[in-house]
Design a protein around this motif. Structure first.
Motif, PDB file in Angstrom:
ATOM      1  N   ASN A  22     -32.146  32.466   4.385  1.00  0.00           N
ATOM      2  CA  ASN A  22     -31.560  32.573   5.721  1.00  0.00           C
ATOM      3  C   ASN A  22     -30.434  33.612   5.764  1.00  0.00           C
ATOM      4  O   ASN A  22     -29.402  33.402   6.403  1.00  0.00           O
ATOM      5  CB  ASN A  22     -31.039  31.208   6.172  1.00  0.00           C
ATOM      6  N   THR A  23     -30.654  34.738   5.100  1.00  0.00           N
ATOM      7  CA  THR A  23     -29.685  35.838   5.137  1.00  0.00           C
ATOM      8  C   THR A  23     -30.172  36.976   6.024  1.00  0.00           C
ATOM      9  O   THR A  23     -29.446  37.938   6.246  1.00  0.00           O
ATOM     10  CB  THR A  23     -29.453  36.398   3.720  1.00  0.00           C
ATOM     11  N   LEU A  24     -31.433  36.868   6.504  1.00  0.00           N
ATOM     12  CA  LEU A  24     -32.065  37.930   7.291  1.00  0.00           C
ATOM     13  C   LEU A  24     -32.080  39.250   6.524  1.00  0.00           C
ATOM     14  O   LEU A  24     -32.041  40.329   7.116  1.00  0.00           O
ATOM     15  CB  LEU A  24     -31.357  38.100   8.643  1.00  0.00           C
ATOM     16  N   ILE A  25     -32.144  39.131   5.222  1.00  0.00           N
ATOM     17  CA  ILE A  25     -32.164  40.316   4.373  1.00  0.00           C
ATOM     18  C   ILE A  25     -33.415  41.146   4.655  1.00  0.00           C
ATOM     19  O   ILE A  25     -34.478  40.603   4.968  1.00  0.00           O
ATOM     20  CB  ILE A  25     -32.100  39.912   2.881  1.00  0.00           C
ATOM     21  N   THR A  26     -33.299  42.443   4.594  1.00  0.00           N
ATOM     22  CA  THR A  26     -34.453  43.338   4.760  1.00  0.00           C
ATOM     23  C   THR A  26     -34.974  43.712   3.376  1.00  0.00           C
ATOM     24  O   THR A  26     -34.279  43.572   2.360  1.00  0.00           O
ATOM     25  CB  THR A  26     -34.057  44.597   5.531  1.00  0.00           C
ATOM     26  N   TRP A  27     -36.199  44.210   3.344  1.00  0.00           N
ATOM     27  CA  TRP A  27     -36.808  44.529   2.059  1.00  0.00           C
ATOM     28  C   TRP A  27     -36.074  45.668   1.350  1.00  0.00           C
ATOM     29  O   TRP A  27     -35.944  45.645   0.120  1.00  0.00           O
ATOM     30  CB  TRP A  27     -38.281  44.858   2.253  1.00  0.00           C
ATOM     31  N   ASP A  28     -35.606  46.648   2.106  1.00  0.00           N
ATOM     32  CA  ASP A  28     -34.933  47.759   1.434  1.00  0.00           C
ATOM     33  C   ASP A  28     -33.602  47.303   0.844  1.00  0.00           C
ATOM     34  O   ASP A  28     -33.216  47.736  -0.255  1.00  0.00           O
ATOM     35  CB  ASP A  28     -34.743  48.946   2.388  1.00  0.00           C
ATOM     36  N   VAL A  29     -32.883  46.404   1.545  1.00  0.00           N
ATOM     37  CA  VAL A  29     -31.635  45.873   0.982  1.00  0.00           C
ATOM     38  C   VAL A  29     -31.935  45.033  -0.261  1.00  0.00           C
ATOM     39  O   VAL A  29     -31.207  45.105  -1.257  1.00  0.00           O
ATOM     40  CB  VAL A  29     -30.882  45.035   2.038  1.00  0.00           C
TER      41      VAL A  29
END
Length: 395
Positions: A51-58
């Motif tokens: 639930n961090t809404l992390i993106t794949w590039d990050v």
């Protein structure tokens, strides 16, 4: 916000050099990363990014910053961090934008170009590049990871899930619960994408047919499967769906957390054969099991419902025990003694108030027993065929 937050995080955790578990759940990681050059977590093995809404590039940049190193050609670089468990649940992923390859036979594993490299490079003449901004001409894998939690994301296409297996080639545990996966299309490549996967969780997904369930046998190392809360399975009786699943998947030793014993497997496979005995078109699995067990006879139909009517002898006597009348009668044992007296009054030719009833159990042969309780049900006396009802007339 992300930049300031991560700088703070690294400032804190650099004071904990032996940190192995890092949980930054519910902290948004959607913006660009700060410059974290030279910062590492040398002993981190567990990373939680739920639930961090992390993106794949990050994510890819974090994995690189965290110095995710691995067993490489039988050796492990001393002091290198080896990430073993990663949590990516509830991040709203609709797709998997990780570097991937077609995994053709021409793929080769090449060692890092320098001793300080922290990733395993994969190259192939037939690699298809990802459209993600994180993709590049050189394919990257994270071979150290063994457990991946990917719960509650919005991925629907199994092809996207296969990319996880390509990027994390040594996964042994994958949890996909509460995703909207309906089919396992492309599972015929499971041996290439998930060669070491042993445990797969598909609880509360939308898998839609037995044909899709049967594809789970294509995973070469899979032994433990979780299939609870799937709508099409929940609509079936519990024993039926468990037996059918076991029969379809010879590779599975654990189902929904419980071990499958040899006897349970044999019973399930024989039940599968019986199910299709009278069916015109039989699936391939039926023929496989017939070769294993032979043809199985249908189960005998045993009626376990208790009898509601039995035939007893009615003997009408006067007060001196002289037999006045005798005949056989089919008695409904669900009725009460009071109801029986009403029926017997027609045979005795007297109102119910003018006689008593006795029950003579011929099996235990203990003599007649007076039926005193008018509301007691006859089945409670365990009446059987051939027993006698004695009618004692009072006049």
């Amino acid at each position: 916000m992300c930049t300031f937050f991560l700088v703070q995080i690294f400032t804190i955790i650099e004071c904990i050099p032996h940190l192995t578990f890092l949980n930054i759940t519910k902290n948004q990681l959607t913006s660009n990363l700060p410059d974290l050059t030279g910062r590492t977590l040398p002993k981190l093995t567990h990373l939680v990014l739920n639930n961090t809404l992390i993106t794949w590039d990050v994510l890819l940049k974090l994995l690189d910053i965290f110095k995710v190193k691995s067993m490489l050609f039988g050796t492990r670089e001393e002091g290198a961090l080896v990430l073993e468990e990663l949590h990516l649940s509830l991040n709203g992923f609709h797709s998997v934008e990780l570097p991937s390859s077609s995994l053709h036979s021409s793929m080769v594993l090449t060692p890092p170009s320098t001793p300080s490299s922290d990733i395993l490079m994969i190259s192939s003449d037939s690699i298809s590049t990802s459209q993600s901004s994180a993709a590049s001409a050189t394919m990257v894998a994270c071979p150290s990871l063994q457990k991946l939690f990917f719960i509650g994301n919005k991925v629907t296409d199994w092809t996207e899930i296969s990319k996880l297996g390509t990027f994390f080639p040594n996964l042994t545990f994958l949890l996909l619960s509460e995703t909207d996966i309906k089919t396992l299309d492309g599972a015929d490549h499971a041996g290439e994408c998930f060669p070491h996967l042993q445990i797969l969780g598909l609880n509360r997904t939308l898998i839609e047919s037995w044909e899709e369930v049967e594809k789970l046998r294509l995973f070469p190392s899979l032994t433990d499967i979780r299939l609870s809360g799937i709508p099409f399975l929940e609509a079936l009786p519990e024993m039926f769906r468990r037996q059918r699943t076991i029969a379809l998947l010879p590779n599975i030793t654990h189902l929904n957390g419980s071990r499958i014993g040899e006897t349970e497997r044999e019973d399930a496979e024989r039940a599968y054969i019986r199910f299709f005995l009278d069916k015109g078109e039989k699936p391939a699995r039926y023929h496989e099991l017939v070769k294993l067990h032979g043809k199985v006879d249908p189960l005998a139909k045993v009626v376990l419902k208790p009898r509601t009517h039995i035939r007893v002898k009615i003997r009408v006597e006067d007060m001196n025990q002289q037999v006045l009348k005798s005949e056989e009668l089919d008695v409904d044992v669900t009725q009460s003694v009071r109801d029986l007296k009403k029926v017997v009054s027609n045979i005795a030719g007297r109102p119910a108030s003018k006689f008593h009833l006795y029950y003579d159990d011929k099996q235990i042969n203990m003599g007649p027993d007076k039926l005193r309780f008018m509301d007691r049900k006859l089945f409670s006396y365990n009446m059987t065929e051939g027993d006698e009802i004695i009618v004692e007339c009072l006049d």
